[in-house]
Design a protein around this motif. Structure first.
Motif, PDB file in Angstrom:
ATOM      1  N   THR A 175      14.537  10.740   5.692  1.00 52.62           N
ATOM      2  CA  THR A 175      15.580   9.724   6.162  1.00 52.62           C
ATOM      3  C   THR A 175      15.597   9.956   7.735  1.00 52.62           C
ATOM      4  OG1 THR A 175      16.977  11.675   5.571  1.00 52.62           O
ATOM      5  CG2 THR A 175      16.767   9.842   3.828  1.00 52.62           C
ATOM      6  N   GLU A 176      15.447  11.094   8.228  1.00 55.63           N
ATOM      7  CA  GLU A 176      15.448  11.175   9.896  1.00 55.63           C
ATOM      8  C   GLU A 176      14.368  10.475  10.426  1.00 55.63           C
ATOM      9  OE1 GLU A 176      15.402  15.338  10.564  1.00 55.63           O
ATOM     10  OE2 GLU A 176      17.486  15.695  10.078  1.00 55.63           O
ATOM     11  N   ARG A 177      12.976  10.258   9.953  1.00 56.03           N
ATOM     12  CA  ARG A 177      11.906   9.658  10.562  1.00 56.03           C
ATOM     13  C   ARG A 177      11.668   8.049  10.090  1.00 56.03           C
ATOM     14  NH1 ARG A 177       7.806  13.851   8.301  1.00 56.03           N
ATOM     15  NH2 ARG A 177       6.228  12.461   9.382  1.00 56.03           N
ATOM     16  N   VAL A 178      12.339   7.965   8.984  1.00 59.82           N
ATOM     17  CA  VAL A 178      12.255   6.366   8.641  1.00 59.82           C
ATOM     18  C   VAL A 178      13.311   5.587   8.384  1.00 59.82           C
ATOM     19  CG1 VAL A 178      10.945   5.043   6.648  1.00 59.82           C
ATOM     20  CG2 VAL A 178       9.919   7.065   7.442  1.00 59.82           C
ATOM     21  N   PRO A 179      13.450   4.458   9.149  1.00 58.48           N
ATOM     22  CA  PRO A 179      14.627   3.575   8.833  1.00 58.48           C
ATOM     23  C   PRO A 179      15.067   3.453   7.489  1.00 58.48           C
ATOM     24  CG  PRO A 179      13.465   2.932  10.686  1.00 58.48           C
ATOM     25  CD  PRO A 179      12.615   3.835   9.980  1.00 58.48           C
ATOM     26  N   SER A 180      15.945   4.177   6.536  1.00 61.14           N
ATOM     27  CA  SER A 180      16.032   3.888   5.320  1.00 61.14           C
ATOM     28  C   SER A 180      16.572   2.587   5.063  1.00 61.14           C
ATOM     29  CB  SER A 180      17.318   4.867   4.731  1.00 61.14           C
ATOM     30  OG  SER A 180      18.408   4.748   5.439  1.00 61.14           O
ATOM     31  N   PHE A 185      11.989  19.873  -1.840  1.00 56.64           N
ATOM     32  CA  PHE A 185      12.171  18.521  -1.747  1.00 56.64           C
ATOM     33  C   PHE A 185      13.397  18.007  -0.984  1.00 56.64           C
ATOM     34  CE2 PHE A 185      13.776  14.423  -3.294  1.00 56.64           C
ATOM     35  CZ  PHE A 185      12.477  13.686  -3.119  1.00 56.64           C
ATOM     36  N   PRO A 186      14.537  18.908  -1.074  1.00 58.83           N
ATOM     37  CA  PRO A 186      15.695  18.464   0.004  1.00 58.83           C
ATOM     38  C   PRO A 186      15.275  18.599   1.317  1.00 58.83           C
ATOM     39  CG  PRO A 186      16.621  20.027  -1.701  1.00 58.83           C
ATOM     40  CD  PRO A 186      15.043  19.890  -1.752  1.00 58.83           C
ATOM     41  N   GLU A 187      14.208  19.329   1.729  1.00 58.34           N
ATOM     42  CA  GLU A 187      13.830  19.387   3.503  1.00 58.34           C
ATOM     43  C   GLU A 187      12.942  18.172   3.354  1.00 58.34           C
ATOM     44  OE1 GLU A 187      12.231  22.813   4.599  1.00 58.34           O
ATOM     45  OE2 GLU A 187      13.478  24.099   3.720  1.00 58.34           O
ATOM     46  N   LEU A 188      12.156  17.869   2.514  1.00 55.12           N
ATOM     47  CA  LEU A 188      11.177  16.617   2.605  1.00 55.12           C
ATOM     48  C   LEU A 188      12.279  15.394   2.628  1.00 55.12           C
ATOM     49  CD1 LEU A 188       8.496  14.994   2.524  1.00 55.12           C
ATOM     50  CD2 LEU A 188       8.589  15.623   0.043  1.00 55.12           C
ATOM     51  N   PRO A 202       0.766  -1.041   0.072  1.00 57.25           N
ATOM     52  CA  PRO A 202      -0.103   0.025   0.145  1.00 57.25           C
ATOM     53  C   PRO A 202       0.779   1.213   0.160  1.00 57.25           C
ATOM     54  CG  PRO A 202       0.101  -1.035   2.069  1.00 57.25           C
ATOM     55  CD  PRO A 202       0.764  -1.807   1.289  1.00 57.25           C
ATOM     56  N   VAL A 203       0.510   2.218  -0.629  1.00 53.59           N
ATOM     57  CA  VAL A 203       1.233   3.501  -0.916  1.00 53.59           C
ATOM     58  C   VAL A 203       0.914   4.462   0.389  1.00 53.59           C
ATOM     59  CG1 VAL A 203       1.562   5.845  -2.174  1.00 53.59           C
ATOM     60  CG2 VAL A 203       1.330   3.423  -3.388  1.00 53.59           C
ATOM     61  N   PHE A 204       1.950   4.892   1.074  1.00 57.39           N
ATOM     62  CA  PHE A 204       1.519   5.832   2.250  1.00 57.39           C
ATOM     63  C   PHE A 204       2.364   6.842   2.110  1.00 57.39           C
ATOM     64  CE2 PHE A 204       2.909   7.515   6.468  1.00 57.39           C
ATOM     65  CZ  PHE A 204       1.593   7.393   7.131  1.00 57.39           C
ATOM     66  N   THR A 205       1.614   8.292   1.879  1.00 56.43           N
ATOM     67  CA  THR A 205       2.223   9.339   1.798  1.00 56.43           C
ATOM     68  C   THR A 205       2.982   9.944   3.141  1.00 56.43           C
ATOM     69  OG1 THR A 205       0.994   9.943  -0.053  1.00 56.43           O
ATOM     70  CG2 THR A 205       1.986  11.904   0.813  1.00 56.43           C
ATOM     71  N   LEU A 206       3.891  10.152   2.987  1.00 59.47           N
ATOM     72  CA  LEU A 206       4.724  10.813   4.146  1.00 59.47           C
ATOM     73  C   LEU A 206       4.081  11.909   4.778  1.00 59.47           C
ATOM     74  CD1 LEU A 206       7.083  10.481   6.281  1.00 59.47           C
ATOM     75  CD2 LEU A 206       8.325  12.066   4.994  1.00 59.47           C
ATOM     76  N   PRO A 207       3.375  12.110   5.923  1.00 58.42           N
ATOM     77  CA  PRO A 207       2.895  13.507   6.240  1.00 58.42           C
ATOM     78  C   PRO A 207       3.765  14.347   7.098  1.00 58.42           C
ATOM     79  CG  PRO A 207       2.649  11.554   8.097  1.00 58.42           C
ATOM     80  CD  PRO A 207       3.299  10.926   6.780  1.00 58.42           C
ATOM     81  N   GLU A 208       3.194  15.616   7.431  1.00 56.98           N
ATOM     82  CA  GLU A 208       3.947  16.189   8.178  1.00 56.98           C
ATOM     83  C   GLU A 208       4.356  15.792   9.376  1.00 56.98           C
ATOM     84  OE1 GLU A 208       2.663  20.431   8.247  1.00 56.98           O
ATOM     85  OE2 GLU A 208       1.126  20.077   6.798  1.00 56.98           O
ATOM     86  N   PRO A 209       5.603  16.301  10.058  1.00 57.64           N
ATOM     87  CA  PRO A 209       6.264  15.571  11.270  1.00 57.64           C
ATOM     88  C   PRO A 209       5.203  15.399  12.361  1.00 57.64           C
ATOM     89  CG  PRO A 209       7.908  17.117  10.246  1.00 57.64           C
ATOM     90  CD  PRO A 209       6.384  17.381   9.543  1.00 57.64           C
ATOM     91  N   SER A 210       4.166  16.463  12.295  1.00 60.28           N
ATOM     92  CA  SER A 210       3.590  16.384  13.628  1.00 60.28           C
ATOM     93  C   SER A 210       2.561  15.496  13.756  1.00 60.28           C
ATOM     94  CB  SER A 210       2.420  17.669  13.722  1.00 60.28           C
ATOM     95  OG  SER A 210       1.816  17.947  12.718  1.00 60.28           O
ATOM     96  N   GLU A 211       2.080  14.680  12.468  1.00 58.58           N
ATOM     97  CA  GLU A 211       1.322  13.744  12.273  1.00 58.58           C
ATOM     98  C   GLU A 211       2.085  12.069  12.100  1.00 58.58           C
ATOM     99  OE1 GLU A 211      -1.276  14.062   8.733  1.00 58.58           O
ATOM    100  OE2 GLU A 211      -0.741  16.441   9.131  1.00 58.58           O
ATOM    101  N   GLU A 212       2.243  12.212  13.555  1.00 62.33           N
ATOM    102  CA  GLU A 212       2.876  10.489  13.781  1.00 62.33           C
ATOM    103  C   GLU A 212       1.804   9.831  14.383  1.00 62.33           C
ATOM    104  OE1 GLU A 212       5.967   9.808  12.944  1.00 62.33           O
ATOM    105  OE2 GLU A 212       6.814  11.939  12.829  1.00 62.33           O
ATOM    106  N   PRO A 213       1.771   8.361  14.663  1.00 62.84           N
ATOM    107  CA  PRO A 213       3.178   7.539  14.398  1.00 62.84           C
ATOM    108  C   PRO A 213       3.039   7.177  12.684  1.00 62.84           C
ATOM    109  CG  PRO A 213       1.314   6.266  15.307  1.00 62.84           C
ATOM    110  CD  PRO A 213       0.683   7.501  15.575  1.00 62.84           C
ATOM    111  N   LEU A 214       4.091   6.762  12.328  1.00 64.27           N
ATOM    112  CA  LEU A 214       4.209   6.056  10.996  1.00 64.27           C
ATOM    113  C   LEU A 214       4.120   4.749  10.869  1.00 64.27           C
ATOM    114  CD1 LEU A 214       7.325   8.299   9.875  1.00 64.27           C
ATOM    115  CD2 LEU A 214       4.825   8.911   9.611  1.00 64.27           C
ATOM    116  N   PRO A 215       3.906   3.826   9.975  1.00 65.48           N
ATOM    117  CA  PRO A 215       3.942   2.458   9.611  1.00 65.48           C
ATOM    118  C   PRO A 215       5.424   2.108   9.733  1.00 65.48           C
ATOM    119  CG  PRO A 215       3.224   3.575   7.551  1.00 65.48           C
ATOM    120  CD  PRO A 215       3.389   4.690   8.541  1.00 65.48           C
TER     121      PRO A 215
END
Length: 321
Positions: A54-59, A46-49, A14-27
């Motif tokens: 990469t900070e919020r999701v284990p790459s 895009f560089p900020e996104l 399933p496609v999950f669009t990365l939300p703004e940082p305040s909208e946690e938790p993430l899958p």
């Protein structure tokens, strides 16, 4: 017509669009295909996104990545985005699928998407199994044009180019690539008005037997040359190894339908997709009878009627601008 919906699934996830940082938790990182969209993330560059992702999701656990609108103010070329992803390829050892430009017509018309040379993706990710590319700027020049260079890639199983006008250079490069694992090849060829200058001759290497030994699905779609393509496919050695074939979304008429009926047998196919066509009812019935009786699933939905201006008729593909 144009693309109207973003993808719900990609690479079986399933496609999950990365939300703004305040909208946690993430899958969990490996449970979804991560979609990066500068607007959904709060209209940031895009560089900020990318940094936030990469900070919020284990790459190291990311299996699939989908790039949506990568601009935050006006349409920008894809090249800097692709350079950023490629430069950090080592951070994504589990990445197996990448979709460049999951963008709808409301977000940007398919022919306006400013793409670039996508070859670095294949060289940077030798374990990639699926690559999807949408767009092809019909006015693009140099690095802003969609392009591909011939490469060998041993893992790629699925390759899709969705375009309202696919450059002939890309088609020729695909024919010159060595892709021994390729099972699914889908090309939206489009129209010449939007840069689709591929010829039937350009398709010849793709249709040669043995060039893609693992290929089981071929889609040569969305073309204003659909009758000529049907005639080429009707005698192509490659067809004998296919399980499914799509000549959909284009300007297929009874001329192309007749070529399919009088060419090599297609009754070994599990599925023949001809949706969005200009076949007469009688020709559609003949195709359905010839293949349906053998157990082939035939999609003849989406019958189209030519537009008329005086004594001229105009047939249109499903996706162009």
């Amino acid at each position: 017509m144009t693309v109207t919906r973003n993808s719900d699934t990609f690479h079986g996830l399933p496609v999950f669009t990365l939300p703004e940082p305040s909208e946690e938790p993430l899958p969990a990182a490996g449970d979804v295909a991560w979609r990066l969209d500068c607007y959904a993330a709060g209209e940031i560059p895009f560089p900020e996104l990318w940094e936030s992702f990469t900070e919020r999701v284990p790459s190291t656990q990311v299996r699939a990545l989908v790039i949506g609108p990568w601009w935050d103010d006006g349409y920008d070329e894809l090249r800097p985005v692709l350079e950023l992803i490629v430069a950090e390829a080592e951070r994504f050892p589990a990445l197996r699928a990448l979709f460049l430009a999951d963008v709808t017509g409301e977000e940007c018309e398919i022919s306006w998407l400013q793409l670039t040379d996508v070859t670095p993706v294949l060289t940077a990710f030798p374990l990639l199994e699926e690559l999807g590319v949408r767009g092809g700027d019909s006015q693009g020049l140099g690095e802003e044009s969609l392009s591909l260079r011939p490469v060998r890639h041993d893992a790629l199983r699925v390759l899709r180019f969705e375009s309202g006008g696919l450059p002939g250079q890309v088609v020729r490069a695909i024919g010159a690539c060595e892709l021994p694992a390729l099972e699914h090849l889908e090309l939206w060829l489009g129209v010449s008005h939007y840069g689709g200058d591929a010829t039937v001759a350009d398709l010849a290497p793709l249709l040669a037997q043995g060039h893609f030994p693992a290929l089981r699905h071929l889609g040569l779609q969305d073309s204003e040359l659909q009758d000529e393509i049907a005639a080429a496919v009707a005698s192509a050695p490659l067809v004998a190894q296919l399980e499914s074939l799509s000549l959909s979304m284009g300007t297929l008429t009874d001329t192309g339908g007749e070529a399919l009926l009088h060419g090599q047998p297609l009754t070994h196919l599990k599925r023949l997709d001809l949706h969005h066509h200009f076949l007469s009812d009688s020709m559609a019935d003949r195709i359905r009878a010839a293949l349906g009786s053998a157990g082939t699933e035939v999609d003849l939905s989406g019958h189209q009627t030519p537009h008329s201006w005086g004594d001229q008729e105009w047939r249109y593909v499903a996706v162009s601008e």
